[in-house]
Design an enzyme around this catalytic site. Structure first.
Site, PDB file in Angstrom:
ATOM      1  N   SER A 195      -0.319  -2.525 -12.301  1.00  0.00           N
ATOM      2  CA  SER A 195      -1.126  -2.466 -11.091  1.00  0.00           C
ATOM      3  C   SER A 195      -0.298  -2.933  -9.903  1.00  0.00           C
ATOM      4  O   SER A 195       0.676  -3.666 -10.064  1.00  0.00           O
ATOM      5  CB  SER A 195      -2.356  -3.369 -11.236  1.00  0.00           C
ATOM      6  OG  SER A 195      -3.068  -3.448 -10.009  1.00  0.00           O
ATOM      7  N   HIS A 196      -0.730  -2.536  -8.730  1.00  0.00           N
ATOM      8  CA  HIS A 196      -0.114  -3.030  -7.504  1.00  0.00           C
ATOM      9  C   HIS A 196      -0.454  -4.502  -7.266  1.00  0.00           C
ATOM     10  O   HIS A 196       0.191  -5.165  -6.467  1.00  0.00           O
ATOM     11  CB  HIS A 196      -0.597  -2.210  -6.309  1.00  0.00           C
ATOM     12  CG  HIS A 196      -0.027  -0.833  -6.270  1.00  0.00           C
ATOM     13  ND1 HIS A 196      -0.440   0.173  -7.109  1.00  0.00           N
ATOM     14  CD2 HIS A 196       0.955  -0.310  -5.501  1.00  0.00           C
ATOM     15  CE1 HIS A 196       0.250   1.271  -6.849  1.00  0.00           C
ATOM     16  NE2 HIS A 196       1.101   1.008  -5.880  1.00  0.00           N
ATOM     17  N   SER A 197      -1.469  -4.977  -7.953  1.00  0.00           N
ATOM     18  CA  SER A 197      -1.952  -6.339  -7.770  1.00  0.00           C
ATOM     19  C   SER A 197      -1.718  -7.162  -9.036  1.00  0.00           C
ATOM     20  O   SER A 197      -2.188  -6.799 -10.115  1.00  0.00           O
ATOM     21  CB  SER A 197      -3.453  -6.317  -7.460  1.00  0.00           C
ATOM     22  OG  SER A 197      -4.009  -7.605  -7.578  1.00  0.00           O
ATOM     23  N   SER A 212       2.525   4.588  -6.756  1.00  0.00           N
ATOM     24  CA  SER A 212       3.852   4.121  -7.147  1.00  0.00           C
ATOM     25  C   SER A 212       3.842   3.432  -8.508  1.00  0.00           C
ATOM     26  O   SER A 212       4.891   3.319  -9.149  1.00  0.00           O
ATOM     27  CB  SER A 212       4.459   3.204  -6.089  1.00  0.00           C
ATOM     28  OG  SER A 212       3.721   2.008  -5.976  1.00  0.00           O
TER      29      SER A 212
END
Length: 126
Positions: A8-10, A69
């Protein structure tokens, strides 16, 4: 057991998904690869690679990603690692992770775990 990686981006989101799966499927090899090394948002090649390596075993690994991404960076990692038993799965990361970890703990093979994760795409919540 089949290993699971959450990308995840987080960092908090990835770790939260892992935490939720452990409530129902404790003992399943699962790793979070969220955010950048400095804690900011983004996707880290190194974190993804290390997460895959940490859960990789004879049964293989499935990688669930949130978007954008995370998918592209995971593709690069998989290309560089060259494993023939590590696959990306296009499914919701929370629901897919729960379905996948439960199947993995129940002894399903890589194809079976992948199918369970994919089934989360059409699962009704109401």
């Amino acid at each position: 057991m089949v290993g699971i990686v959450i990308v995840s981006h987080s960092e908090k989101l990835a770790e939260g998904v892992v935490d939720v799966t452990k409530i129902m499927a404790d003992g399943c090899p699962i790793a979070a690869a969220g955010g950048m090394e400095d804690g900011s948002f983004g996707t880290s090649y190194e974190k993804i690679m290390m997460a895959i390596e940490s859960v990789h075993g004879p049964e293989g690994v499935l990688v669930l990603m949130d978007m954008g991404s995370a998918v592209m960076t995971t593709e690069m990692v998989l290309e560089d690692l060259g494993y023939d038993d590590v696959f990306m799965v296009d499914c919701p990361i929370a629901e897919g992770a729960i379905a996948a970890t439960l199947a993995s703990c129940a002894g399903a093979d890589l194809a079976g775990v992948k199918q369970e994760a994919l089934s989360s795409k059409t699962a009704d919540k109401l």
